[in-house]
Design an enzyme around this catalytic site. Sequence first.
Site, short mmCIF file in Angstrom:
data_model
loop_
_atom_site.label_atom_id
_atom_site.label_comp_id
_atom_site.label_asym_id
_atom_site.label_seq_id
_atom_site.Cartn_x
_atom_site.Cartn_y
_atom_site.Cartn_z
N HIS A 128 -15.95 -11.81 0.88
CA HIS A 128 -14.97 -11.10 0.04
C HIS A 128 -14.19 -10.07 0.86
CE1 HIS A 128 -13.58 -9.26 -3.83
NE2 HIS A 128 -13.60 -8.14 -3.11
N GLU A 129 -14.89 -9.26 1.62
CA GLU A 129 -14.21 -8.20 2.39
C GLU A 129 -13.31 -8.77 3.48
OE1 GLU A 129 -14.07 -5.11 1.40
OE2 GLU A 129 -15.51 -5.45 -0.19
N HIS A 132 -10.01 -9.30 2.11
CA HIS A 132 -9.18 -8.08 2.13
C HIS A 132 -8.65 -7.81 3.54
CE1 HIS A 132 -9.94 -7.10 -1.98
NE2 HIS A 132 -11.19 -6.69 -1.83
N HIS A 138 -7.23 -8.86 -5.18
CA HIS A 138 -8.17 -9.50 -6.09
C HIS A 138 -7.53 -10.67 -6.83
CE1 HIS A 138 -10.94 -5.81 -5.90
NE2 HIS A 138 -11.33 -6.75 -5.06
N1 TQI Z 1 -15.41 -2.48 -2.96
C1 TQI Z 1 -14.13 -2.75 -3.50
C2 TQI Z 1 -13.75 -4.21 -3.17
O1 TQI Z 1 -13.91 -4.61 -2.02
C3 TQI Z 1 -13.07 -1.83 -2.95
C4 TQI Z 1 -11.80 -2.02 -3.72
C5 TQI Z 1 -11.58 -1.63 -4.98
C6 TQI Z 1 -10.63 -2.70 -3.32
N2 TQI Z 1 -10.32 -2.02 -5.37
C7 TQI Z 1 -9.72 -2.65 -4.38
C8 TQI Z 1 -10.27 -3.31 -2.15
C9 TQI Z 1 -8.48 -3.27 -4.31
C10 TQI Z 1 -9.01 -3.92 -2.08
C11 TQI Z 1 -8.13 -3.90 -3.17
O2 TQI Z 1 -13.32 -4.89 -4.06
S1 TQI Z 1 -16.76 -2.89 -3.78
C12 TQI Z 1 -16.97 -6.72 -4.73
C13 TQI Z 1 -16.73 -7.53 -5.96
C14 TQI Z 1 -16.95 -4.60 -3.68
C15 TQI Z 1 -16.76 -5.36 -4.79
O3 TQI Z 1 -17.83 -2.30 -3.05
O4 TQI Z 1 -16.61 -2.51 -5.14
C16 TQI Z 1 -17.40 -7.29 -3.56
C17 TQI Z 1 -17.38 -5.17 -2.51
F1 TQI Z 1 -16.34 -6.77 -6.92
F2 TQI Z 1 -15.83 -8.46 -5.74
F3 TQI Z 1 -17.80 -8.14 -6.33
C18 TQI Z 1 -17.61 -6.53 -2.43
CL1 TQI Z 1 -17.72 -8.99 -3.46
ZN ZN Z 2 -12.46 -6.53 -3.41
#
Ligand code: TQI
Ligand code: ZN
Length: 171
Positions: A128-129, A132, A138
């Site tokens: 997922h990261e 990004h 998303h």
């Molecule tokens: N971290 C968030 C994420 O990576 C950070 C974030 C929030 C973000 N809003 C954003 C990044 C908008 C980019 C654009 O989404 S988290 C998931 C999920 C997270 C969340 O720690 O909340 C995953 C990390 F929600 F997709 F499951 C990994 Cl897989």
């Molecule tokens: Zn994310």
Amino acid sequence: RYSLFPAEPRWPSNRRDLTYAFDPRNKLTEEVKTVFSRAFARWAEVTPLTFTRVESFRTSDIFIGFYSGEHGDGEPFDGPLRTLAHAFSPPTGHFHLDAEENWIISREGGDGVNSVTEAIDLESVAVHEIGHLLGLGHSSVEGSIMYPTITTGMRKVELTTNDVEGVQYLY
Ligand code: TQI
Ligand code: ZN
Ligand code: CA
Ligand code: ZN
């Protein structure tokens, strides 16, 4: 549908062979590093990008590290659960994970059940990261890698059509 960041940032066309390195202070095991290489490989398979691990943190394109609490970028981690990790959009390359999570490495073909309390599957978060890091926001498609929900203990590592469409629009 997939989404992008507003200005549609992406790695430029002269930077398609990207390197990544781990913060040496973390002293990660080879097993943990291999999880990241598997996660990168999933995106490399569907794009013209390549990802190569290098030893030299700082001169790499992508910087991976596990940190607790405030760690210098104004986006502090918060202990177990809630924020698990964050990655910055291209061409920044910072990929940080909350060191206080109960990270697990689940088996390929496992039943998705494990006994660790509030376990977070490392490879799922990494895939997922990296999305990004490459410029994807998303997705509204449930079940896609970029859909903003993950179930504790669950492994979700396969890119869906929608994730592939997003990254192939960028690259
Ligand atoms: N971290 C968030 C994420 O990576 C950070 C974030 C929030 C973000 N809003 C954003 C990044 C908008 C980019 C654009 O989404 S988290 C998931 C999920 C997270 C969340 O720690 O909340 C995953 C990390 F929600 F997709 F499951 C990994 Cl897989
Ligand atoms: Zn994310
Ligand atoms: Ca956390
Ligand atoms: Zn950070």
